[in-house]
Write a protein that holds these residues in place. Structure first.
Motif, mmCIF file in Angstrom:
data_model
loop_
_atom_site.group_PDB
_atom_site.id
_atom_site.type_symbol
_atom_site.label_atom_id
_atom_site.label_comp_id
_atom_site.label_asym_id
_atom_site.label_seq_id
_atom_site.Cartn_x
_atom_site.Cartn_y
_atom_site.Cartn_z
ATOM 1 N N ARG A 42 -10.004 1.150 -1.257
ATOM 2 C CA ARG A 42 -9.966 1.784 -2.491
ATOM 3 C C ARG A 42 -9.253 3.113 -2.412
ATOM 4 O O ARG A 42 -8.794 3.781 -3.272
ATOM 5 C CB ARG A 42 -11.282 2.017 -3.007
ATOM 6 C CG ARG A 42 -11.958 1.008 -3.518
ATOM 7 C CD ARG A 42 -13.495 1.217 -3.708
ATOM 8 N NE ARG A 42 -14.111 1.347 -2.568
ATOM 9 C CZ ARG A 42 -15.369 1.243 -2.453
ATOM 10 N NH1 ARG A 42 -16.390 1.086 -3.393
ATOM 11 N NH2 ARG A 42 -16.187 1.555 -1.096
ATOM 12 N N ARG A 86 -6.088 3.695 -4.187
ATOM 13 C CA ARG A 86 -6.215 3.754 -5.760
ATOM 14 C C ARG A 86 -6.931 5.162 -6.179
ATOM 15 O O ARG A 86 -6.565 5.598 -7.143
ATOM 16 C CB ARG A 86 -7.251 2.629 -6.065
ATOM 17 C CG ARG A 86 -6.838 1.385 -5.810
ATOM 18 C CD ARG A 86 -5.722 0.876 -6.992
ATOM 19 N NE ARG A 86 -6.347 0.495 -8.065
ATOM 20 C CZ ARG A 86 -5.778 0.566 -9.352
ATOM 21 N NH1 ARG A 86 -4.625 1.156 -9.325
ATOM 22 N NH2 ARG A 86 -6.412 0.262 -10.390
ATOM 23 N N TYR A 87 -7.570 5.823 -5.141
ATOM 24 C CA TYR A 87 -8.420 7.160 -5.630
ATOM 25 C C TYR A 87 -7.503 8.337 -5.183
ATOM 26 O O TYR A 87 -7.316 9.081 -6.154
ATOM 27 C CB TYR A 87 -9.356 7.248 -4.604
ATOM 28 C CG TYR A 87 -10.853 6.418 -4.909
ATOM 29 C CD1 TYR A 87 -10.815 5.416 -5.959
ATOM 30 C CD2 TYR A 87 -12.018 6.730 -4.182
ATOM 31 C CE1 TYR A 87 -12.010 4.612 -6.059
ATOM 32 C CE2 TYR A 87 -13.265 5.912 -4.627
ATOM 33 C CZ TYR A 87 -13.131 4.800 -5.496
ATOM 34 O OH TYR A 87 -14.223 4.451 -5.629
ATOM 35 N N ASP A 93 -3.716 10.024 -3.706
ATOM 36 C CA ASP A 93 -2.414 9.957 -3.405
ATOM 37 C C ASP A 93 -2.097 10.729 -1.898
ATOM 38 O O ASP A 93 -3.161 11.339 -1.446
ATOM 39 C CB ASP A 93 -1.224 10.510 -4.157
ATOM 40 C CG ASP A 93 -1.463 12.171 -4.426
ATOM 41 O OD1 ASP A 93 -2.226 12.770 -3.535
ATOM 42 O OD2 ASP A 93 -0.887 12.666 -5.439
ATOM 43 N N ASN A 129 -4.620 9.851 -7.367
ATOM 44 C CA ASN A 129 -3.608 9.025 -7.257
ATOM 45 C C ASN A 129 -2.888 8.790 -8.576
ATOM 46 O O ASN A 129 -3.515 7.745 -9.300
ATOM 47 C CB ASN A 129 -3.947 7.716 -6.581
ATOM 48 C CG ASN A 129 -2.526 7.060 -6.468
ATOM 49 O OD1 ASN A 129 -1.455 7.461 -6.703
ATOM 50 N ND2 ASN A 129 -2.486 5.823 -6.004
ATOM 51 N N ASN A 179 0.120 2.343 -6.241
ATOM 52 C CA ASN A 179 -0.657 1.783 -7.606
ATOM 53 C C ASN A 179 -1.534 2.791 -8.066
ATOM 54 O O ASN A 179 -2.583 2.474 -7.932
ATOM 55 C CB ASN A 179 -1.401 0.258 -6.836
ATOM 56 C CG ASN A 179 -1.923 -0.428 -8.196
ATOM 57 O OD1 ASN A 179 -1.381 -0.241 -9.232
ATOM 58 N ND2 ASN A 179 -2.928 -1.173 -7.805
ATOM 59 N N ALA A 193 -4.065 4.579 -10.220
ATOM 60 C CA ALA A 193 -5.337 4.261 -11.146
ATOM 61 C C ALA A 193 -5.736 5.246 -12.130
ATOM 62 O O ALA A 193 -6.225 5.112 -12.872
ATOM 63 C CB ALA A 193 -6.586 4.171 -10.101
ATOM 64 N N SER A 232 -6.239 7.706 -18.891
ATOM 65 C CA SER A 232 -7.408 6.835 -18.270
ATOM 66 C C SER A 232 -8.691 7.094 -18.815
ATOM 67 O O SER A 232 -8.884 8.279 -19.264
ATOM 68 C CB SER A 232 -7.579 7.354 -16.653
ATOM 69 O OG SER A 232 -6.419 6.884 -16.066
ATOM 70 N N TRP A 248 -11.978 -1.390 -9.126
ATOM 71 C CA TRP A 248 -10.440 -0.899 -8.613
ATOM 72 C C TRP A 248 -9.481 -1.826 -8.196
ATOM 73 O O TRP A 248 -8.288 -1.492 -7.785
ATOM 74 C CB TRP A 248 -10.986 0.144 -7.468
ATOM 75 C CG TRP A 248 -11.557 1.280 -8.058
ATOM 76 C CD1 TRP A 248 -13.221 1.376 -7.881
ATOM 77 C CD2 TRP A 248 -11.307 2.316 -8.781
ATOM 78 N NE1 TRP A 248 -13.649 2.329 -8.546
ATOM 79 C CE2 TRP A 248 -12.604 3.192 -9.131
ATOM 80 C CE3 TRP A 248 -10.110 2.907 -9.168
ATOM 81 C CZ2 TRP A 248 -12.475 4.132 -9.866
ATOM 82 C CZ3 TRP A 248 -10.127 3.964 -9.959
ATOM 83 C CH2 TRP A 248 -11.326 4.630 -10.356
ATOM 84 N N ASN A 249 -9.644 -2.984 -8.539
ATOM 85 C CA ASN A 249 -8.669 -4.332 -8.235
ATOM 86 C C ASN A 249 -7.995 -4.145 -6.991
ATOM 87 O O ASN A 249 -6.883 -4.263 -6.539
ATOM 88 C CB ASN A 249 -7.535 -3.864 -9.357
ATOM 89 C CG ASN A 249 -6.560 -5.159 -9.558
ATOM 90 O OD1 ASN A 249 -7.175 -6.376 -9.165
ATOM 91 N ND2 ASN A 249 -5.337 -4.995 -9.906
ATOM 92 N N VAL A 250 -9.134 -3.877 -5.881
ATOM 93 C CA VAL A 250 -8.495 -4.076 -4.553
ATOM 94 C C VAL A 250 -9.489 -5.361 -3.548
ATOM 95 O O VAL A 250 -10.450 -5.893 -4.339
ATOM 96 C CB VAL A 250 -8.700 -2.935 -3.694
ATOM 97 C CG1 VAL A 250 -7.850 -1.966 -4.267
ATOM 98 C CG2 VAL A 250 -10.329 -2.533 -3.555
#
Length: 542
Positions: A310, A313-314, A316, A350, A355, A357, A362, A406-408
């Protein structure tokens, strides 16, 4: 900072769910103004749906158009978000003498209090005064749930708060003990969930389209019921150290299938949508537009050590040209002077790399299915009824559900028995370096003692709850997990322990100015000390 007044239920709901309202004025105004809306205004909303919808849309607080997220920054971001280990500011506010180095700033300590009363309690009180509780019980139930969700954050920040008499119109507003506040929370959730079950199972309809107002569940009252039960479970678990009997009673009630269930999938996550011109996610706004917040060293070291999928995604990667692009957080309390430019190039949310998130639109996360699985895992470890599965299966489901959110790909993460959190190295100042905060691994071990099991559960729960720092700070205080890097520079003058870390915020100065007799009684409830080292009621074992 400006004042914005809420003119409908859903303006109130959005403010609360975002955890960040506009800046507000003095608490005593709550007892006289009650949000600036006349009774005729609110009555008209329910007589004319078109008027209601228009006012609801206009009244939602935004953070980049008509206002800015300054209130959120003081309410949570420069306090709980950082105390939780998630974030640290590169900005040396007040020359580094600020709440992040335990120099508690009067102007920063009162925002959570003001948001609670001027934007949450006042709005609910106005709905009650105008008969929403009897005219539309299901809508009133949602208001009660939101009040509990919001005001639990206020009491967990300060301890005793005015609650039972808030809105009474008195000039001296009595504080309730935190134990009494929690007992009222459970009673209010009883009322709300009973009303929701009745509405869901009955034939009653509303004379307006509820989904138009619902920025979370699109009009799905079943999901509101499941959130209410999940919230009860969360609050129950807060009490395990001080009142284990009540904690068990309320947790088992929340998990009893006859109550309507808890959140089990990411479709049930409590996250408010950010939509429409001028609205933005305040945390992302602060990170992107102001560059006032960056990733904390604690969560960076856990996630890099675990090779957590993750992480991209969290966060950068760093943009500072003095060291190669990498995931690098800032240790809390390490900014003692200099310029913001010194640390602004460390890792941020990020919103750019790979990618991303996070964006200005959001949804703002308050509670997730993953958190609920970890709560249930803790209930199973404690051998409480209705957990629904073994501690191991619930723990692993919590991890899997978070990865899915988180789509991982989870890969071999849950079976990793060797990876541990990293030590921290600061590329710019070795004085901030620190050994690894913990040696806890990921893979479940059913033969481990309860302390090891608890550290695993809370550590993975903490990673999964990112970036919601208020609940993460509460979990750290009640359990001691995850183990976090202590503050580098402690400017509390001995009031806050570097190792034990900060436990609460002092009461607002405005309360001493306008409600002195009652706030002094509240200080007595705390053991006659009102500072950041004072423990709240549930943070002390009997």
């Amino acid at each position: 900072m400006k004042s914005y007044y809420i003119k409908s239920l859903w303006a109130f709901a959005t403010v609360l769910l975002l955890g960040a309202s506009s800046c507000t004025k003095n608490f005593e105004r709550y007892n006289t103004d009650n949000t600036g809306v006349t009774d005729d205004d609110l009555k008209a909303d329910f007589k004319d749906l078109g008027t209601f919808l228009t006012r609801a849309q206009r009244s939602v607080i935004n953070f980049s158009g008509g206002g800015d997220p300054n209130s959120y920054q003081l309410q949570q971001n420069l306090n709980a978000d950082c105390y939780s280990g998630y974030f640290m500011s590169p900005n040396p506010f007040n020359g580094g003498q600020n709440n992040l180095s335990y120099f508690m700033m009067t102007g920063w300590n009162g925002e959570t209090f003001k948001v609670g009363y001027l934007n949450i309690m006042a709005s609910v009180n106005k709905l009650r005064v105008n008969g929403v509780d009897t005219a539309y019980p299901a809508v009133w139930a949602v208001a009660q749930i939101l009040q509990v969700a919001g005001m639990s954050r206020v009491t967990d920040t300060y301890g005793p708060i005015p609650y039972s008499q808030a809105g009474s119109g008195k000039t001296g507003i009595a504080y309730d003990s935190q134990q009494d506040v929690y007992n009222r929370f459970f009673l209010e959730l009883d009322s709300a969930t009973t009303a929701l079950r009745s509405f869901i199972g009955g034939s009653e309809t509303l004379p307006f389209t509820f989904s138009t107002f619902d920025l979370v569940y699109n009009g799905d009252f079943t999901k509101w019921l499941q959130f209410a039960n999940s919230l009860r479970l969360r609050l129950a678990m807060h009490l395990v150290k001080r009142d284990p009997a009540t904690a068990q009673l309320q947790a088992e009630k929340a998990l009893n299938p006859s109550e309507g269930g808890v959140i089990t999938t990411n479709a049930g996550n409590m996250a408010v949508k950010v939509s429409g011109a001028g609205f933005s996610n305040p945390l992302v706004f602060i990170a992107k537009n102001w560059a006032d917040i960056r990733i904390g060293a604690s969560i960076q070291c856990y996630m890099t050590g675990y090779a957590d999928p993750r992480i991209g995604r969290y966060f950068d990667k760093s943009t500072d040209e003095s060291f190669p692009a990498q995931y690098k957080g800032i240790r809390i309390g390490s900014i003692s002077g200099g310029s913001k430019d010194d640390y602004v190039g460390y890792s941020s949310l990020n919103y750019t790399d790979g990618n991303p998130a996070f964006s200005l639109t959001s949804p703002v996360q308050i509670m997730t299915a993953a958190e609920v699985y970890f709560l249930r895992a803790e209930a199973a470890v404690r051998n409480w009824a209705n957990a629904g599965a073994t501690a191991q299966s619930l723990y692993e489901q919590g991890i899997n559900t978070s990865m899915e959110q988180w789509n991982v790909s989870v890969g071999s993460y849950v079976s990793d028995a060797t990876s541990k959190p990293d030590a921290y190295t600061d590329p710019k100042n070795s004085a901030n370096d620190a050994p690894a905060p913990s040696a806890i691994t990921i893979k479940w071990d059913d033969a481990a003692d309860i302390n090891v099991k608890m550290e695993r559960i809370i550590t993975q729960k903490w990673i999964a709850m990112f970036p919601e720092g208020m609940e993460a700070w509460t979990e750290f205080r009640r359990t001691g997990y995850p183990k976090l890097f202590p503050v580098v520079n402690n400017n509390s003058g001995g009031l806050i322990s570097t190792e034990v870390q900060i436990r609460r915020l002092p009461f607002p100065q405005n309360e001493y100015n306008t409600n002195a007799a009652e706030v002094n009684k509240a200080v007595q409830l705390l053991g006659n000390a009102d500072n950041g080292g004072t423990r709240v009621w549930w943070d002390k074992a009997d």
